[in-house]
Design a protein around this motif. Structure first.
Motif, PDB file in Angstrom:
ATOM      1  N   GLY A  10      -3.389  -5.262   5.726  1.00 27.81           N
ATOM      2  CA  GLY A  10      -4.619  -5.214   4.951  1.00 27.81           C
ATOM      3  C   GLY A  10      -4.430  -5.455   3.476  1.00 27.81           C
ATOM      4  N   GLY A  11      -3.186  -5.558   3.021  1.00 27.15           N
ATOM      5  CA  GLY A  11      -2.926  -5.812   1.613  1.00 27.15           C
ATOM      6  C   GLY A  11      -2.940  -7.299   1.299  1.00 27.15           C
ATOM      7  N   PRO A  12      -2.586  -7.659   0.081  1.00 26.08           N
ATOM      8  CA  PRO A  12      -2.146  -6.774  -1.003  1.00 26.08           C
ATOM      9  C   PRO A  12      -3.295  -5.926  -1.540  1.00 26.08           C
ATOM     10  N   PHE A  13      -2.932  -4.869  -2.280  1.00 21.39           N
ATOM     11  CA  PHE A  13      -3.900  -3.878  -2.690  1.00 21.39           C
ATOM     12  C   PHE A  13      -4.115  -3.892  -4.201  1.00 21.39           C
ATOM     13  N   ASP A  14      -5.370  -3.725  -4.581  1.00 19.94           N
ATOM     14  CA  ASP A  14      -5.710  -3.633  -6.005  1.00 19.94           C
ATOM     15  C   ASP A  14      -5.389  -2.253  -6.568  1.00 19.94           C
ATOM     16  N   VAL A  15      -5.483  -1.223  -5.738  1.00 19.34           N
ATOM     17  CA  VAL A  15      -5.142   0.137  -6.155  1.00 19.34           C
ATOM     18  C   VAL A  15      -4.427   0.826  -4.992  1.00 19.34           C
ATOM     19  N   ILE A  16      -3.278   1.425  -5.294  1.00 18.56           N
ATOM     20  CA  ILE A  16      -2.562   2.268  -4.333  1.00 18.56           C
ATOM     21  C   ILE A  16      -2.422   3.646  -4.973  1.00 18.56           C
ATOM     22  N   HIS A  17      -2.790   4.668  -4.223  1.00 20.16           N
ATOM     23  CA  HIS A  17      -2.715   6.043  -4.741  1.00 20.16           C
ATOM     24  C   HIS A  17      -1.919   6.907  -3.779  1.00 20.16           C
ATOM     25  N   ALA A  18      -0.953   7.642  -4.330  1.00 19.30           N
ATOM     26  CA  ALA A  18      -0.127   8.574  -3.543  1.00 19.30           C
ATOM     27  C   ALA A  18      -0.065   9.889  -4.281  1.00 19.30           C
ATOM     28  N   ARG A  19      -0.543  10.966  -3.641  1.00 18.64           N
ATOM     29  CA  ARG A  19      -0.540  12.289  -4.281  1.00 18.64           C
ATOM     30  C   ARG A  19       0.269  13.273  -3.450  1.00 18.64           C
ATOM     31  N   LEU A  20       1.289  13.855  -4.068  1.00 19.97           N
ATOM     32  CA  LEU A  20       2.140  14.866  -3.428  1.00 19.97           C
ATOM     33  C   LEU A  20       2.749  14.328  -2.136  1.00 19.97           C
ATOM     34  N   VAL A  21       3.242  13.106  -2.186  1.00 22.62           N
ATOM     35  CA  VAL A  21       3.843  12.459  -1.010  1.00 22.62           C
ATOM     36  C   VAL A  21       5.310  12.152  -1.259  1.00 22.62           C
TER      37      VAL A  21
ATOM     38  N   LEU B 235       7.572  12.993  -3.393  1.00 19.30           N
ATOM     39  CA  LEU B 235       8.557  14.031  -3.708  1.00 19.30           C
ATOM     40  C   LEU B 235       9.171  14.628  -2.452  1.00 19.30           C
ATOM     41  N   HIS B 236       8.461  14.535  -1.318  1.00 24.66           N
ATOM     42  CA  HIS B 236       8.956  15.093  -0.061  1.00 24.66           C
ATOM     43  C   HIS B 236       9.850  14.114   0.707  1.00 24.66           C
ATOM     44  N   LEU B 237       9.948  12.857   0.261  1.00 28.29           N
ATOM     45  CA  LEU B 237      10.657  11.830   1.024  1.00 28.29           C
ATOM     46  C   LEU B 237      12.031  11.545   0.429  1.00 28.29           C
ATOM     47  N   PRO B 238      13.100  11.728   1.183  1.00 26.53           N
ATOM     48  CA  PRO B 238      14.414  11.356   0.663  1.00 26.53           C
ATOM     49  C   PRO B 238      14.494   9.883   0.267  1.00 26.53           C
ATOM     50  N   GLU B 239      13.651   9.050   0.905  1.00 27.97           N
ATOM     51  CA  GLU B 239      13.661   7.603   0.627  1.00 27.97           C
ATOM     52  C   GLU B 239      12.698   7.233  -0.494  1.00 27.97           C
ATOM     53  N   ARG B 240      12.376   8.164  -1.369  1.00 26.92           N
ATOM     54  CA  ARG B 240      11.268   7.989  -2.320  1.00 26.92           C
ATOM     55  C   ARG B 240      11.424   6.755  -3.199  1.00 26.92           C
ATOM     56  N   ARG B 241      12.627   6.451  -3.646  1.00 32.62           N
ATOM     57  CA  ARG B 241      12.789   5.291  -4.539  1.00 32.62           C
ATOM     58  C   ARG B 241      12.576   3.976  -3.784  1.00 32.62           C
ATOM     59  N   ARG B 242      13.058   3.902  -2.573  1.00 38.57           N
ATOM     60  CA  ARG B 242      12.796   2.701  -1.766  1.00 38.57           C
ATOM     61  C   ARG B 242      11.313   2.570  -1.477  1.00 38.57           C
ATOM     62  N   VAL B 243      10.682   3.674  -1.152  1.00 39.56           N
ATOM     63  CA  VAL B 243       9.248   3.642  -0.866  1.00 39.56           C
ATOM     64  C   VAL B 243       8.471   3.228  -2.111  1.00 39.56           C
ATOM     65  N   LEU B 244       8.853   3.744  -3.275  1.00 38.58           N
ATOM     66  CA  LEU B 244       8.166   3.351  -4.505  1.00 38.58           C
ATOM     67  C   LEU B 244       8.250   1.840  -4.713  1.00 38.58           C
ATOM     68  N   ALA B 245       9.427   1.260  -4.480  1.00 35.31           N
ATOM     69  CA  ALA B 245       9.581  -0.185  -4.630  1.00 35.31           C
ATOM     70  C   ALA B 245       8.692  -0.936  -3.646  1.00 35.31           C
ATOM     71  N   GLU B 246       8.557  -0.417  -2.428  1.00 32.99           N
ATOM     72  CA  GLU B 246       7.712  -1.081  -1.440  1.00 32.99           C
ATOM     73  C   GLU B 246       6.233  -0.948  -1.791  1.00 32.99           C
ATOM     74  N   LEU B 247       5.851   0.163  -2.377  1.00 32.47           N
ATOM     75  CA  LEU B 247       4.470   0.302  -2.836  1.00 32.47           C
ATOM     76  C   LEU B 247       4.166  -0.727  -3.926  1.00 32.47           C
ATOM     77  N   ILE B 248       5.088  -0.883  -4.844  1.00 35.59           N
ATOM     78  CA  ILE B 248       4.902  -1.866  -5.909  1.00 35.59           C
ATOM     79  C   ILE B 248       4.797  -3.270  -5.318  1.00 35.59           C
ATOM     80  N   GLY B 249       5.617  -3.543  -4.304  1.00 35.20           N
ATOM     81  CA  GLY B 249       5.571  -4.846  -3.661  1.00 35.20           C
ATOM     82  C   GLY B 249       4.278  -5.100  -2.913  1.00 35.20           C
ATOM     83  N   ALA B 250       3.564  -4.038  -2.552  1.00 31.27           N
ATOM     84  CA  ALA B 250       2.304  -4.186  -1.820  1.00 31.27           C
ATOM     85  C   ALA B 250       1.105  -4.351  -2.740  1.00 31.27           C
TER      86      ALA B 250
END
Length: 271
Positions: free
Chosen positions: A102-113, A115-130
């Motif tokens: 359904g992307g790419p996205f104009d706005v992506i929002h993640a709240r209190l998510v 910090l709980h993921l050991p893969e947080r830096r990889r996930v952040l990069a994938e969010l930016i890529g989306a």
């Protein structure tokens, strides 16, 4: 909407009896801050992704703003408390597997998510890529390294009990893979990833006993009770802690809530 169980290390469970009260407490405290952060970057016609949508309050707000020409995809590992409607699409999804269709996205929002993921830096990069060119990423976390200072307590022992239970609670989150200092790193990580217009705000306030904020401590202690008891706390101590959360003679500072947003370079956003 699929219902296949997803394995997660997340310490809390959206299906637990206490989950509704937990989400209500978070929404009461955080939704006004989040709404203000999103107000200037949401626009009619935008395509948005709300991840870790929980009870769906922010997803519903986003869907109203983007209107019939826009779309909001709300995802969660346990989406049973979410309901699709109109331009709001609900999906069971684990963000660690990448972005939903359904992307790419104009706005992506993640709240209190994250910090709980050991893969947080990889996930952040994938969010930016989306993100679409010109699209915004908003990441909001509690900075759990800032001590929840007791502002008022009926006794010194009550203040010590509060600190003892909170330390045990944060220890459980760490054991489940949470990074209690992650909120401090998000701004830097966004800049290093090439986002522009990166800005951060931090909010903290007093939580008196009986307030929506203090009720979060109570409901968290109920969700984590077996693990808290395993740390050596007694049932009587947990009951005393819950009484404090409802005692108007008690007050503590809230967690520091850190909201960071940044924009992917390029043109094409609806903003």
């Amino acid at each position: 909407m699929t219902t296949t169980p997803v394995k997660s290390n997340y310490a809390f469970d959206n299906r637990s009896p206490e989950a509704e009260a937990q989400m209500r407490a978070l929404e009461t405290f955080l939704d006004p801050i989040t709404a203000d952060r999103l107000a200037s970057i949401l626009a009619p016609g935008a395509t948005c992704w709300e991840l870790g949508a929980g009870g769906g309050s922010i997803a519903r707000m986003m869907s109203r703003v983007v209107g019939p020409g826009g779309r909001v995809i709300a995802t969660d590992i346990e989406p049973s408390r979410l309901a699709p409607a109109g331009n709001l699409d609900v999906r069971q999804h684990d963000v660690r597997t990448g972005a939903p269709e359904g992307g790419p996205f104009d706005v992506i929002h993640a709240r209190l998510v994250l910090l709980h993921l050991p893969e947080r830096r990889r996930v952040l990069a994938e969010l930016i890529g989306a993100l679409a060119p010109g699209g915004w990423l908003v990441v909001e976390e509690f900075d759990c390294t800032a001590g929840l200072r007791v502002l008022a307590a009926p006794t010194d022992d009550a203040a010590k009990l509060f600190q003892q239970v909170m330390e045990a609670t944060l220890g459980i989150l760490q054991d489940r893979g949470a990074d209690l200092a992650w909120a401090q790193d998000v701004h830097t990580e966004m800049v290093l990833a090439g986002l522009t217009d990166v800005d951060t705000i931090t909010h903290s306030q007093s939580w008196p006993g009986g307030s929506a904020g203090a009720s979060l401590h109570e409901t968290n202690s109920r969700q984590l009770e077996p693990r808290l008891l395993a740390t050596g706390l007694s049932p009587n101590q947990l009951e005393g802690f819950r009484e404090l959360a409802n005692d108007p003679a008690f007050a503590s500072l809230s967690y520091q809530f850190v909201s960071t947003r940044g924009r992917r370079p390029g043109r094409g956003s609806v903003n």
